[in-house]
Write an enzyme that holds these catalytic residues in place. Structure first.
Site, PDB file in Angstrom:
ATOM      1  N   TRP A   9       0.806  -1.223   0.000  1.00 52.39           N
ATOM      2  CA  TRP A   9       0.000   0.000   0.000  1.00 52.39           C
ATOM      3  C   TRP A   9       0.843   1.279   0.000  1.00 52.39           C
ATOM      4  O   TRP A   9       0.306   2.374  -0.067  1.00 52.39           O
ATOM      5  CB  TRP A   9      -0.898   0.020   1.238  1.00 52.39           C
ATOM      6  CG  TRP A   9      -2.051  -0.914   1.156  1.00 52.39           C
ATOM      7  CD1 TRP A   9      -2.147  -2.067   0.425  1.00 52.39           C
ATOM      8  CD2 TRP A   9      -3.303  -0.786   1.849  1.00 52.39           C
ATOM      9  NE1 TRP A   9      -3.363  -2.667   0.651  1.00 52.39           N
ATOM     10  CE2 TRP A   9      -4.093  -1.907   1.516  1.00 52.39           C
ATOM     11  CE3 TRP A   9      -3.821   0.153   2.738  1.00 52.39           C
ATOM     12  CZ2 TRP A   9      -5.377  -2.093   2.022  1.00 52.39           C
ATOM     13  CZ3 TRP A   9      -5.101  -0.037   3.249  1.00 52.39           C
ATOM     14  CH2 TRP A   9      -5.867  -1.155   2.890  1.00 52.39           C
TER      15      TRP A   9
ATOM     16  N   GLU B 285       9.823  15.089   0.307  1.00 52.99           N
ATOM     17  CA  GLU B 285       8.644  15.024   1.186  1.00 52.99           C
ATOM     18  C   GLU B 285       8.903  15.851   2.423  1.00 52.99           C
ATOM     19  O   GLU B 285      10.029  16.305   2.639  1.00 52.99           O
ATOM     20  CB  GLU B 285       8.352  13.569   1.584  1.00 52.99           C
ATOM     21  CG  GLU B 285       7.637  12.773   0.525  1.00 52.99           C
ATOM     22  CD  GLU B 285       7.398  11.331   0.934  1.00 52.99           C
ATOM     23  OE1 GLU B 285       7.655  10.988   2.107  1.00 52.99           O
ATOM     24  OE2 GLU B 285       6.971  10.553   0.085  1.00 52.99           O
TER      25      GLU B 285
ATOM     26  N   HIS C 223      -0.878   9.860  10.233  1.00 57.81           N
ATOM     27  CA  HIS C 223      -0.637  10.536   8.951  1.00 57.81           C
ATOM     28  C   HIS C 223      -1.666  11.652   8.819  1.00 57.81           C
ATOM     29  O   HIS C 223      -2.852  11.434   9.060  1.00 57.81           O
ATOM     30  CB  HIS C 223      -0.771   9.540   7.794  1.00 57.81           C
ATOM     31  CG  HIS C 223      -0.185  10.046   6.521  1.00 57.81           C
ATOM     32  ND1 HIS C 223      -0.766  11.052   5.784  1.00 57.81           N
ATOM     33  CD2 HIS C 223       0.952   9.712   5.859  1.00 57.81           C
ATOM     34  CE1 HIS C 223      -0.008  11.303   4.720  1.00 57.81           C
ATOM     35  NE2 HIS C 223       1.036  10.501   4.746  1.00 57.81           N
TER      36      HIS C 223
ATOM     37  N   ARG D  15       5.124  15.437  10.189  1.00 55.61           N
ATOM     38  CA  ARG D  15       3.749  14.918  10.216  1.00 55.61           C
ATOM     39  C   ARG D  15       2.995  15.156  11.509  1.00 55.61           C
ATOM     40  O   ARG D  15       1.789  15.390  11.493  1.00 55.61           O
ATOM     41  CB  ARG D  15       3.783  13.412  10.042  1.00 55.61           C
ATOM     42  CG  ARG D  15       4.011  13.041   8.678  1.00 55.61           C
ATOM     43  CD  ARG D  15       4.049  11.562   8.571  1.00 55.61           C
ATOM     44  NE  ARG D  15       4.480  11.345   7.206  1.00 55.61           N
ATOM     45  CZ  ARG D  15       4.760  10.187   6.703  1.00 55.61           C
ATOM     46  NH1 ARG D  15       4.655   9.120   7.456  1.00 55.61           N
ATOM     47  NH2 ARG D  15       5.130  10.082   5.472  1.00 55.61           N
TER      48      ARG D  15
ATOM     49  N   HIS E 180      -1.158   5.580  11.396  1.00 57.69           N
ATOM     50  CA  HIS E 180      -0.435   5.206  10.181  1.00 57.69           C
ATOM     51  C   HIS E 180       0.715   4.238  10.422  1.00 57.69           C
ATOM     52  O   HIS E 180       0.899   3.287   9.671  1.00 57.69           O
ATOM     53  CB  HIS E 180       0.089   6.499   9.555  1.00 57.69           C
ATOM     54  CG  HIS E 180       0.827   6.307   8.274  1.00 57.69           C
ATOM     55  ND1 HIS E 180       0.261   5.663   7.183  1.00 57.69           N
ATOM     56  CD2 HIS E 180       2.081   6.672   7.879  1.00 57.69           C
ATOM     57  CE1 HIS E 180       1.130   5.655   6.181  1.00 57.69           C
ATOM     58  NE2 HIS E 180       2.247   6.239   6.584  1.00 57.69           N
TER      59      HIS E 180
ATOM     60  N   ARG F  33       8.841   9.423  12.940  1.00 55.86           N
ATOM     61  CA  ARG F  33       9.500   8.887  11.737  1.00 55.86           C
ATOM     62  C   ARG F  33       9.441   9.863  10.573  1.00 55.86           C
ATOM     63  O   ARG F  33       8.385  10.411  10.261  1.00 55.86           O
ATOM     64  CB  ARG F  33       8.833   7.578  11.320  1.00 55.86           C
ATOM     65  CG  ARG F  33       9.397   6.993  10.048  1.00 55.86           C
ATOM     66  CD  ARG F  33       8.715   5.698   9.692  1.00 55.86           C
ATOM     67  NE  ARG F  33       7.334   5.894   9.352  1.00 55.86           N
ATOM     68  CZ  ARG F  33       6.878   6.055   8.114  1.00 55.86           C
ATOM     69  NH1 ARG F  33       7.703   6.059   7.083  1.00 55.86           N
ATOM     70  NH2 ARG F  33       5.590   6.207   7.889  1.00 55.86           N
TER      71      ARG F  33
HETATM   72  P1  FAD Z   1       4.075  -5.407   6.105  1.00 52.36           P
HETATM   73  O1  FAD Z   1       4.420  -4.940   4.758  1.00 52.36           O
HETATM   74  O2  FAD Z   1       2.859  -4.834   6.710  1.00 52.36           O
HETATM   75  O3  FAD Z   1       3.901  -6.986   6.055  1.00 52.36           O
HETATM   76  C1  FAD Z   1       3.413  -7.691   7.175  1.00 52.36           C
HETATM   77  C2  FAD Z   1       3.310  -9.161   6.814  1.00 52.36           C
HETATM   78  O4  FAD Z   1       3.103  -9.917   7.995  1.00 52.36           O
HETATM   79  C3  FAD Z   1       2.157  -9.516   5.886  1.00 52.36           C
HETATM   80  O5  FAD Z   1       2.628 -10.435   4.933  1.00 52.36           O
HETATM   81  C4  FAD Z   1       1.157 -10.216   6.805  1.00 52.36           C
HETATM   82  O6  FAD Z   1       0.374 -11.206   6.153  1.00 52.36           O
HETATM   83  C5  FAD Z   1       2.096 -10.878   7.777  1.00 52.36           C
HETATM   84  N1  FAD Z   1       1.484 -11.226   9.058  1.00 52.36           N
HETATM   85  C6  FAD Z   1       1.033 -10.396  10.033  1.00 52.36           C
HETATM   86  N2  FAD Z   1       0.570 -11.108  11.069  1.00 52.36           N
HETATM   87  C7  FAD Z   1       0.718 -12.418  10.742  1.00 52.36           C
HETATM   88  C8  FAD Z   1       0.413 -13.642  11.396  1.00 52.36           C
HETATM   89  N3  FAD Z   1      -0.166 -13.687  12.593  1.00 52.36           N
HETATM   90  N4  FAD Z   1       0.694 -14.802  10.747  1.00 52.36           N
HETATM   91  C9  FAD Z   1       1.261 -14.801   9.523  1.00 52.36           C
HETATM   92  N5  FAD Z   1       1.575 -13.664   8.854  1.00 52.36           N
HETATM   93  C10 FAD Z   1       1.304 -12.498   9.470  1.00 52.36           C
HETATM   94  N6  FAD Z   1       6.574   3.803   4.162  1.00 52.36           N
HETATM   95  C11 FAD Z   1       7.501   4.369   3.362  1.00 52.36           C
HETATM   96  O7  FAD Z   1       8.706   4.292   3.655  1.00 52.36           O
HETATM   97  N7  FAD Z   1       7.120   5.023   2.233  1.00 52.36           N
HETATM   98  C12 FAD Z   1       5.830   5.139   1.854  1.00 52.36           C
HETATM   99  O8  FAD Z   1       5.520   5.720   0.813  1.00 52.36           O
HETATM  100  C13 FAD Z   1       4.836   4.570   2.691  1.00 52.36           C
HETATM  101  N8  FAD Z   1       3.520   4.689   2.378  1.00 52.36           N
HETATM  102  C14 FAD Z   1       2.599   4.035   3.142  1.00 52.36           C
HETATM  103  C15 FAD Z   1       1.255   4.073   2.755  1.00 52.36           C
HETATM  104  C16 FAD Z   1       0.320   3.359   3.467  1.00 52.36           C
HETATM  105  C17 FAD Z   1      -1.120   3.406   3.066  1.00 52.36           C
HETATM  106  C18 FAD Z   1       0.725   2.591   4.599  1.00 52.36           C
HETATM  107  C19 FAD Z   1      -0.275   1.800   5.377  1.00 52.36           C
HETATM  108  C20 FAD Z   1       2.046   2.578   5.005  1.00 52.36           C
HETATM  109  C21 FAD Z   1       2.997   3.295   4.278  1.00 52.36           C
HETATM  110  N9  FAD Z   1       4.338   3.285   4.643  1.00 52.36           N
HETATM  111  C22 FAD Z   1       5.262   3.874   3.840  1.00 52.36           C
HETATM  112  C23 FAD Z   1       4.789   2.437   5.754  1.00 52.36           C
HETATM  113  C24 FAD Z   1       5.359   1.131   5.158  1.00 52.36           C
HETATM  114  O9  FAD Z   1       4.560   0.736   4.088  1.00 52.36           O
HETATM  115  C25 FAD Z   1       5.383   0.031   6.204  1.00 52.36           C
HETATM  116  O10 FAD Z   1       5.985   0.479   7.380  1.00 52.36           O
HETATM  117  C26 FAD Z   1       6.202  -1.158   5.691  1.00 52.36           C
HETATM  118  O11 FAD Z   1       5.742  -1.546   4.420  1.00 52.36           O
HETATM  119  C27 FAD Z   1       6.093  -2.315   6.666  1.00 52.36           C
HETATM  120  O12 FAD Z   1       6.697  -3.433   6.079  1.00 52.36           O
HETATM  121  P2  FAD Z   1       6.791  -4.792   6.879  1.00 52.36           P
HETATM  122  O13 FAD Z   1       7.476  -5.756   5.982  1.00 52.36           O
HETATM  123  O14 FAD Z   1       7.365  -4.548   8.201  1.00 52.36           O
HETATM  124  O15 FAD Z   1       5.267  -5.213   7.130  1.00 52.36           O
HETATM  125  C1  SIN Z   2       3.102   8.962   2.221  1.00 51.86           C
HETATM  126  O1  SIN Z   2       3.204   8.637   1.032  1.00 51.86           O
HETATM  127  O2  SIN Z   2       2.725  10.060   2.606  1.00 51.86           O
HETATM  128  C2  SIN Z   2       3.460   7.957   3.244  1.00 51.86           C
HETATM  129  C3  SIN Z   2       4.913   7.894   3.323  1.00 51.86           C
HETATM  130  C4  SIN Z   2       5.346   7.223   4.586  1.00 51.86           C
HETATM  131  O3  SIN Z   2       4.546   6.874   5.435  1.00 51.86           O
HETATM  132  O4  SIN Z   2       6.560   7.063   4.729  1.00 51.86           O
END
Ligand code: FAD
Ligand code: SIN
Length: 547
Positions: A60, A132, A247, A293, A354, A389
């Site tokens: 996302w 940003e 956010h 933010r 967020h 952050r």
């Molecule tokens: P995630 O990508 O959330 O993955 C979590 C994984 O864990 C998933 O596969 C899920 O199925 C699994 N999981 C969870 N619980 C269990 C369980 N009990 N059993 C098995 N599997 C499980 N950050 C940026 O740096 N730049 C951006 O532009 C940005 N935009 C964003 C926009 C949105 C809308 C959001 C919500 C966040 C954004 N962020 C952004 C933040 C960033 O996307 C996240 O912090 C980052 O992607 C988290 O990655 P992750 O691998 O830690 O977890």
């Molecule tokens: C955004 O695109 O504004 C989200 C970026 C982020 O959470 O790092």
């Protein structure tokens, strides 16, 4: 709060599976760690995801990923990236980990490009970089407003291509298994809902954040804090849970999902306005719409109080229509589906939960306080973000520390034997069977509890907090957790709610303890930062509650 396992199980009666490196989560952190662990081709790496592999916050992500990839063109430097991160982090950054993230991040992002991640480029082929809020240079690589989708696609493809990585989407991790204090895998509900023990030499939690605890959130349905709750139950040290980043701009339309409106829109010239057209951010911060933010979120709430409106307006009038079409195609399309044409109309927005800054405490290699257990990404706390952050730093953190965790886990796994199945998993306060809850929980209205929980967190543990609300919320949560947390459920929705209740309780407890305002944690009853008493990370673990 002291229950060790959510599910009642007899280890001798459930099926077993072995692996070398078990990774729970398939976002940027989990998949990066899988790729680096799988470099050792003698090892098997198993990736679990509770939904589809691409169902994650990673997918996302909109704005992009920050990295100093073209310093000669932009005048940017590693030092400037480090400096900007420290500036917003409100005195709590771990500078060693931050330096690792920023410097190794450059190669890791180049590695993503080599894997085939298609970031936007100029017609001459050079990477497009944007700026940003609170970044002093244009250093964000992006792909339109669907950067995460592109990163997730390329990582999933790379992982599926590796022979020694196995993926099991649709597998829910319920709890970590441990023996003599070391993690030896996880208890899962497999694709058909059956309980299964997955024994692993090393386990990496990459389960993402907990935004779904809140009524208003940008987060996908998987972000329910499962990893935090699991790690807590297994005795791991958890840090800084009170720091939830809100956010400022989420689409606010009755009935519509709370879709994030990327900060990059303000980077390109978008302006926040009141209903009557005032560009109000100039009143609150010298950087106006590009202020950090937390300040933008609180300013919006202030304006909402002042005007009595339940939203403010994001005006894109200063951005050329061509640029909007090219840069924000998804937001353009989505807004049109709700009857708003952002080429000529402002968007109704307001803040929402967020990002979970705190998490499972790790060292610079992802190792937690529990031997055999590592954590990476949003589930972890490397302390790089301090108390606030900088945008686009979290994909980078997941990428860098995911990679590091995979290397260290593979190295450790290669040096130890696979755990044997045994009844001797650590009972942790009662053997799993003896601890079996006697109430089946069937009399609970779980949908009602979930909705009440999310409202409670939003109103009492939200953008602006105070001691009285936090105490009331904690009391309420103690009542709510007492019965449902002891219930013996058999399905993923109920286990998820149990995790959400437990994580909410811990978050609220931490927010109550931090009697100051710092970064994203704003206490109206303690509006000042208190460096004498609180310039420190605050940890919590199961041992704190043992009687
Ligand atoms: P995630 O990508 O959330 O993955 C979590 C994984 O864990 C998933 O596969 C899920 O199925 C699994 N999981 C969870 N619980 C269990 C369980 N009990 N059993 C098995 N599997 C499980 N950050 C940026 O740096 N730049 C951006 O532009 C940005 N935009 C964003 C926009 C949105 C809308 C959001 C919500 C966040 C954004 N962020 C952004 C933040 C960033 O996307 C996240 O912090 C980052 O992607 C988290 O990655 P992750 O691998 O830690 O977890
Ligand atoms: C955004 O695109 O504004 C989200 C970026 C982020 O959470 O790092």
């Amino acid at each position: 709060m002291n229950r060790r396992y959510l599910a009642d199980f007899e280890i001798s009666r459930i099926s077993h599976r072995f692996t070398d490196v078990l990774i729970i989560g398939s976002g940027i952190a989990g998949l990066s760690s899988a790729l680096s662990a799988a470099e050792n081709q003698d090892l098997e790496v198993l990736v679990l995801a509770k939904g589809d592999l691409e169902e994650s916050a990673t997918r996302w992500a909109q704005g992009g990923i920050a990295a100093v990839v073209l310093p000669e063109r932009t005048g940017d430097s590693l030092e400037a990236h480090i400096h900007d991160t420290i500036e917003v982090a409100a005195g709590l950054t771990d500078e060693e980990n931050l330096r690792i993230m920023v410097s190794e991040g450059v190669d890791r992002v180049k590695g993503l490009i080599e894997l085939g991640t298609g970031f936007d480029r100029h017609t001459d082929g050079g990477l497009q970089l944007t700026r940003e809020g609170a970044h002093s240079f244009a250093r964000i690589l992006h792909r339109g407003d669907t950067t995460g989708q592109e990163i997730a696609r390329s990582l999933v493809e790379a992982v599926l291509d590796r022979k020694n990585i196995l993926c099991r989407p649709g597998t829910f991790a319920i709890d970590l298994l441990d023996r003599e204090g070391a993690c030896i895998g996880a208890l899962v509900a497999n694709e058909t809902g059956e309980l299964e023990a997955v024994w692993a030499r090393q386990t990496i939690l990459a389960t993402g954040g907990a935004g779904r605890l809140y009524r208003e959130t940008t987060n996908p349905s998987v972000a329910t804090g499962d990893g935090l709750a699991m790690a807590f139950r297994a005795g791991a040290k958890i840090l800084d849970l009170e720091f939830i980043q809100f956010h400022p701009t989420t689409l606010y339309l009755a009935g519509a999902d709370r879709f994030l409106i990327t900060e990059a829109i303000r980077g390109e010239g978008g302006v926040l306005r009141t209903k009557s057209g005032e560009a109000f951010m100039e009143r609150f911060h010298p950087l106006a719409d590009l202020a950090p933010r937390d300040i933008v979120s609180r300013s919006i709430l202030e304006i909402m109080k002042e005007t009595g409106d339940n939203k403010v307006w994001l005006d894109l009038g200063a951005i050329a229509p061509e640029r909007i079409r090219e840069r924000f195609p998804r937001i353009l399309e989505l807004s049109r589906s709700f009857g708003i044409d952002i080429l000529s109309q402002p968007l109704p927005v307001r803040p929402s939960a967020h990002y979970s800054i705190g998490g499972i405490s790790t060292d610079s290699h992802g190792r937690t306080s529990v031997p055999g257990l590592l954590a990476a990404g949003e589930a972890a706390c490397t302390r790089v973000h301090g108390a606030n952050r900088l945008g686009s730093n979290s994909l980078l953190e997941g990428l860098v520390f995911g990679h590091r965790s995979g290397i260290v886990a593979a190295r450790a796994a290669a040096g130890i034997a696979r755990p044997e199945p045994s009844q001797a998993v650590d009972p942790g306060g009662g053997s799993p069977a003896a601890e079996a809850a006697k109430n089946p929980g069937g009399d609970l209205d779980l949908a009602d509890l979930l909705s009440s929980l999310k409202s409670l967190l939003w109103y009492k543990v939200g953008v602006e907090r105070n001691g009285e609300d936090l105490s009331n919320a904690l009391e309420q949560l103690s009542t709510w957790t007492a019965y449902p947390l002891a219930a013996d459920f058999r399905d993923v929705e109920s286990w998820t709610l149990q995790n959400m209740l437990q994580t909410s309780w811990l978050l609220t407890y931490c927010a109550l303890r931090r009697r100051e305002s710092r970064g994203v944690h704003f206490r109206a009853d303690h509006p000042e930062r208190d460096d004498v008493n609180f310039r420190r990370h605050m940890s919590i673990s199961r041992a704190d509650f043992s009687t």
